[in-house]
Scaffold this motif. Structure first.
Motif, PDB file in Angstrom:
ATOM      1  N   TYR A 163       0.837  -1.195   0.000  1.00 35.46           N
ATOM      2  CA  TYR A 163       0.000   0.000   0.000  1.00 35.46           C
ATOM      3  C   TYR A 163       0.875   1.250   0.000  1.00 35.46           C
ATOM      4  O   TYR A 163       1.907   1.309   0.675  1.00 35.46           O
ATOM      5  N   ILE A 164       0.443   2.238  -0.774  1.00 32.19           N
ATOM      6  CA  ILE A 164       1.150   3.519  -0.864  1.00 32.19           C
ATOM      7  C   ILE A 164       0.250   4.598  -0.257  1.00 32.19           C
ATOM      8  O   ILE A 164      -0.956   4.639  -0.550  1.00 32.19           O
ATOM      9  N   TRP A 165       0.861   5.466   0.556  1.00 35.56           N
ATOM     10  CA  TRP A 165       0.107   6.552   1.183  1.00 35.56           C
ATOM     11  C   TRP A 165       0.566   7.906   0.656  1.00 35.56           C
ATOM     12  O   TRP A 165       1.756   8.127   0.426  1.00 35.56           O
ATOM     13  N   TYR A 166      -0.415   8.793   0.466  1.00 34.53           N
ATOM     14  CA  TYR A 166      -0.142  10.174   0.054  1.00 34.53           C
ATOM     15  C   TYR A 166      -0.754  11.118   1.084  1.00 34.53           C
ATOM     16  O   TYR A 166      -1.883  10.913   1.553  1.00 34.53           O
ATOM     17  N   LYS A 167       0.007  12.159   1.421  1.00 36.30           N
ATOM     18  CA  LYS A 167      -0.497  13.231   2.285  1.00 36.30           C
ATOM     19  C   LYS A 167      -0.428  14.533   1.506  1.00 36.30           C
ATOM     20  O   LYS A 167       0.635  14.918   1.027  1.00 36.30           O
ATOM     21  N   ASN A 168      -1.569  15.172   1.337  1.00 30.60           N
ATOM     22  CA  ASN A 168      -1.634  16.432   0.584  1.00 30.60           C
ATOM     23  C   ASN A 168      -0.954  16.309  -0.778  1.00 30.60           C
ATOM     24  O   ASN A 168      -0.236  17.200  -1.227  1.00 30.60           O
ATOM     25  N   GLY A 169      -1.177  15.153  -1.433  1.00 27.34           N
ATOM     26  CA  GLY A 169      -0.643  14.948  -2.770  1.00 27.34           C
ATOM     27  C   GLY A 169       0.807  14.531  -2.837  1.00 27.34           C
ATOM     28  O   GLY A 169       1.346  14.344  -3.926  1.00 27.34           O
ATOM     29  N   GLN A 170       1.459  14.331  -1.688  1.00 26.58           N
ATOM     30  CA  GLN A 170       2.868  13.961  -1.662  1.00 26.58           C
ATOM     31  C   GLN A 170       3.027  12.527  -1.151  1.00 26.58           C
ATOM     32  O   GLN A 170       2.351  12.130  -0.200  1.00 26.58           O
ATOM     33  N   HIS A 171       3.907  11.754  -1.809  1.00 22.57           N
ATOM     34  CA  HIS A 171       4.176  10.381  -1.366  1.00 22.57           C
ATOM     35  C   HIS A 171       4.628  10.396   0.086  1.00 22.57           C
ATOM     36  O   HIS A 171       5.536  11.134   0.461  1.00 22.57           O
ATOM     37  N   LEU A 172       3.982   9.570   0.910  1.00 21.85           N
ATOM     38  CA  LEU A 172       4.251   9.588   2.342  1.00 21.85           C
ATOM     39  C   LEU A 172       4.957   8.327   2.819  1.00 21.85           C
ATOM     40  O   LEU A 172       5.980   8.394   3.507  1.00 21.85           O
ATOM     41  N   ASP A 173       4.438   7.146   2.433  1.00 22.39           N
ATOM     42  CA  ASP A 173       4.987   5.908   2.978  1.00 22.39           C
ATOM     43  C   ASP A 173       4.456   4.720   2.182  1.00 22.39           C
ATOM     44  O   ASP A 173       3.491   4.850   1.424  1.00 22.39           O
ATOM     45  N   GLU A 174       5.100   3.552   2.369  1.00 25.83           N
ATOM     46  CA  GLU A 174       4.647   2.301   1.766  1.00 25.83           C
ATOM     47  C   GLU A 174       4.680   1.208   2.825  1.00 25.83           C
ATOM     48  O   GLU A 174       5.562   1.193   3.680  1.00 25.83           O
ATOM     49  N   SER A 175       3.711   0.303   2.745  1.00 28.26           N
ATOM     50  CA  SER A 175       3.629  -0.758   3.744  1.00 28.26           C
ATOM     51  C   SER A 175       2.803  -1.907   3.193  1.00 28.26           C
ATOM     52  O   SER A 175       1.946  -1.715   2.321  1.00 28.26           O
ATOM     53  N   THR A 176       3.055  -3.111   3.709  1.00 25.20           N
ATOM     54  CA  THR A 176       2.242  -4.264   3.321  1.00 25.20           C
ATOM     55  C   THR A 176       0.952  -4.332   4.136  1.00 25.20           C
ATOM     56  O   THR A 176       0.085  -5.158   3.853  1.00 25.20           O
ATOM     57  N   SER A 177       0.822  -3.472   5.129  1.00 28.03           N
ATOM     58  CA  SER A 177      -0.396  -3.422   5.936  1.00 28.03           C
ATOM     59  C   SER A 177      -1.328  -2.338   5.393  1.00 28.03           C
ATOM     60  O   SER A 177      -0.874  -1.248   5.046  1.00 28.03           O
ATOM     61  N   THR A 298      -1.110  20.973  -9.965  1.00 25.63           N
ATOM     62  CA  THR A 298      -0.635  21.448  -8.664  1.00 25.63           C
ATOM     63  C   THR A 298      -1.106  22.879  -8.444  1.00 25.63           C
ATOM     64  O   THR A 298      -1.384  23.608  -9.407  1.00 25.63           O
ATOM     65  N   PHE A 299      -1.213  23.247  -7.176  1.00 31.34           N
ATOM     66  CA  PHE A 299      -1.582  24.628  -6.852  1.00 31.34           C
ATOM     67  C   PHE A 299      -0.837  25.060  -5.595  1.00 31.34           C
ATOM     68  O   PHE A 299      -0.334  24.234  -4.818  1.00 31.34           O
ATOM     69  N   LYS A 300      -0.769  26.364  -5.409  1.00 27.95           N
ATOM     70  CA  LYS A 300      -0.069  26.935  -4.262  1.00 27.95           C
ATOM     71  C   LYS A 300      -0.951  27.959  -3.573  1.00 27.95           C
ATOM     72  O   LYS A 300      -1.751  28.641  -4.219  1.00 27.95           O
ATOM     73  N   THR A 301      -0.801  28.034  -2.247  1.00 23.93           N
ATOM     74  CA  THR A 301      -1.321  29.159  -1.473  1.00 23.93           C
ATOM     75  C   THR A 301      -0.106  29.852  -0.872  1.00 23.93           C
ATOM     76  O   THR A 301       1.040  29.463  -1.152  1.00 23.93           O
ATOM     77  N   TYR A 302      -0.322  30.841  -0.049  1.00 27.97           N
ATOM     78  CA  TYR A 302       0.844  31.559   0.475  1.00 27.97           C
ATOM     79  C   TYR A 302       1.705  30.696   1.394  1.00 27.97           C
ATOM     80  O   TYR A 302       2.890  30.985   1.615  1.00 27.97           O
ATOM     81  N   ASN A 303       1.158  29.575   1.929  1.00 25.05           N
ATOM     82  CA  ASN A 303       1.963  28.740   2.823  1.00 25.05           C
ATOM     83  C   ASN A 303       1.882  27.246   2.514  1.00 25.05           C
ATOM     84  O   ASN A 303       2.240  26.411   3.330  1.00 25.05           O
ATOM     85  N   PHE A 304       1.405  26.893   1.302  1.00 26.19           N
ATOM     86  CA  PHE A 304       1.184  25.484   0.995  1.00 26.19           C
ATOM     87  C   PHE A 304       1.356  25.245  -0.506  1.00 26.19           C
ATOM     88  O   PHE A 304       1.024  26.101  -1.328  1.00 26.19           O
ATOM     89  N   GLU A 305       1.880  24.035  -0.852  1.00 29.18           N
ATOM     90  CA  GLU A 305       1.947  23.612  -2.241  1.00 29.18           C
ATOM     91  C   GLU A 305       1.494  22.160  -2.331  1.00 29.18           C
ATOM     92  O   GLU A 305       1.995  21.299  -1.604  1.00 29.18           O
ATOM     93  N   TRP A 306       0.518  21.883  -3.190  1.00 35.83           N
ATOM     94  CA  TRP A 306       0.031  20.514  -3.375  1.00 35.83           C
ATOM     95  C   TRP A 306       1.159  19.634  -3.899  1.00 35.83           C
ATOM     96  O   TRP A 306       1.884  20.003  -4.804  1.00 35.83           O
ATOM     97  N   GLY A 307       1.313  18.440  -3.312  1.00 30.48           N
ATOM     98  CA  GLY A 307       2.412  17.545  -3.635  1.00 30.48           C
ATOM     99  C   GLY A 307       2.425  17.103  -5.090  1.00 30.48           C
ATOM    100  O   GLY A 307       1.382  17.036  -5.746  1.00 30.48           O
ATOM    101  N   HIS A 308       3.601  16.767  -5.576  1.00 28.22           N
ATOM    102  CA  HIS A 308       3.775  16.448  -6.991  1.00 28.22           C
ATOM    103  C   HIS A 308       3.698  14.957  -7.308  1.00 28.22           C
ATOM    104  O   HIS A 308       3.777  14.570  -8.462  1.00 28.22           O
ATOM    105  N   SER A 309       3.570  14.101  -6.292  1.00 30.68           N
ATOM    106  CA  SER A 309       3.614  12.659  -6.550  1.00 30.68           C
ATOM    107  C   SER A 309       2.230  12.026  -6.662  1.00 30.68           C
ATOM    108  O   SER A 309       2.115  10.849  -6.992  1.00 30.68           O
ATOM    109  N   PHE A 310       1.185  12.775  -6.407  1.00 31.51           N
ATOM    110  CA  PHE A 310      -0.171  12.240  -6.486  1.00 31.51           C
ATOM    111  C   PHE A 310      -0.513  11.938  -7.945  1.00 31.51           C
ATOM    112  O   PHE A 310      -0.367  12.797  -8.811  1.00 31.51           O
TER     113      PHE A 310
END
Length: 338
Positions: A163-177, A298-310
């Motif tokens: 399983y692959i996890w994404y947080k805010n469009g960015q690759h976060l982690d991988e696990s068999t659970s 992708t989009f940006k706000t003044y303090n955030f950028e949507w991740g590029h790996s989604f």
């Protein structure tokens, strides 16, 4: 067995427990007996058969068989047009491929064949039970002030997936659970999505861990196939918790996201329309075969950028004016939705 050929690159090859039922030299062997796989993917129902003598004249797969009624060849069922490929023969191989799986394709599939001998018909019980499921992130409250998340399915996926996890469009982690290893912060701005390795484009929708105003991007279509020289619209909706300062589309193969409107290869052929409140659309005109790629937003706000790996939308451009995919009519200059 008249089955049409369909194009797909997402294939589940499964080898497991063998099931055989037969007598007096008649048998059908299914490998395995049950399969759970993802909506939108492709599965192969591996099958072989034997018979004592004669020549096989007819082969077909079916799902329903009422008392006193002959089973219906799925190859003649309009519901499966463009979704079935018979990879077997009239000797011993009866493998069936089903593409672009839908949840309504969940059923028990059985193979039957007829020979030129007297009473030379055989129905291959018990068949293969296929379950088709979509991915969904399920949240559970955890203490203190955190949330546990699980990549949920309606059946247990075959083949022990990663399983692959994404947080805010960015690759976060991988696990068999299917459950993410740690509780996550209950920040109302954060969204999480999951996918299965090898099928990243079949990811779950992004889910807010608190309320419903988190950052997220939702693509309208997973894959699109169009003709060379035509025009395509690729769209998504997005939510930025704060005012957006910039937004653009890019090709996923780029190591650093590059706004397509500034890419010389797309000069004069790219246009953006819409806002996040409705579809935000990338329009590419005069399509070329080299435009075939995965497109992400992708989009940006003044303090955030949507991740590029989604994962985004995969575009295939073909110059073939006959059939590129069996579900694409080459006389219709429009997109094919997978």
């Amino acid at each position: 067995m008249a089955l049409r050929t369909a194009g797909s690159v997402l294939v589940v090859f499964l080898w497991s427990v063998t099931v055989v039922l037969g007598q007096n030299g008649w048998s059908v062997t299914y490998t395995p007996q049950s399969i759970c796989t993802l909506k939108g993917s492709t599965v192969e129902l591996t099958c072989s058969y034997t018979y004592p003598s004669g020549t096989v004249t007819t082969t077909f797969w079916f799902t329903e068989w009422g008392t006193g009624v002959e089973p219906e060849d799925l190859g003649q069922d309009p519901e499966y047009t463009g979704h079935l490929e018979y990879h077997g023969d009239k000797k011993k191989d009866c493998t069936l491929r089903i593409t672009d799986l839908r949840e309504r394709d969940s059923a028990t599939y059985k193979f039957s064949f007829i020979t030129d001998q007297t009473r030379g018909r055989y129905y291959g019980d018990p068949g293969v039970t296929l379950s088709v499921t979509a991915l969904q992130v399920v949240t559970y409250s955890s203490w203190p002030n955190s949330v546990k998340i699980t990549c949920s399915t309606t059946c247990t996926l075959t083949d022990n997936p990663t399983y692959i996890w994404y947080k805010n469009g960015q690759h976060l982690d991988e696990s068999t659970s299917p459950q993410y290893r740690d509780p996550v912060s209950s920040n109302y701005e954060d969204s999480y999505s999951c996918a299965v390795k090898g099928h990243e484009d079949l990811h779950s929708p992004a889910v807010c861990v608190q309320y419903q105003s988190c950052y997220r991007v939702t693509y309208t279509k997973r894959r699109i196939c169009v003709l060379k020289g035509s025009t395509v619209n690729i769209s998504c909706t997005y939510v930025g918790h704060y005012s957006t300062t910039s937004s653009f589309w890019f090709r996923s193969v780029k190591s650093t996201p590059k706004d397509l409107t500034r890419d010389p290869g797309y000069a004069g052929r790219v246009e953006y329309t819409g806002t996040y409140r409705g579809p935000f659309t990338l329009r590419i005109t005069d399509l070329r075969e080299e435009d075939s790629a995965e497109y992400r937003f992708t989009f940006k706000t003044y303090n955030f950028e949507w991740g590029h790996s989604f994962p985004g939308t995969t575009l295939s451009v073909t110059g073939n004016t006959t059939l590129y995919d069996t579900t694409v009519n080459h006389n219709e200059l429009q997109e094919k939705i997978y």
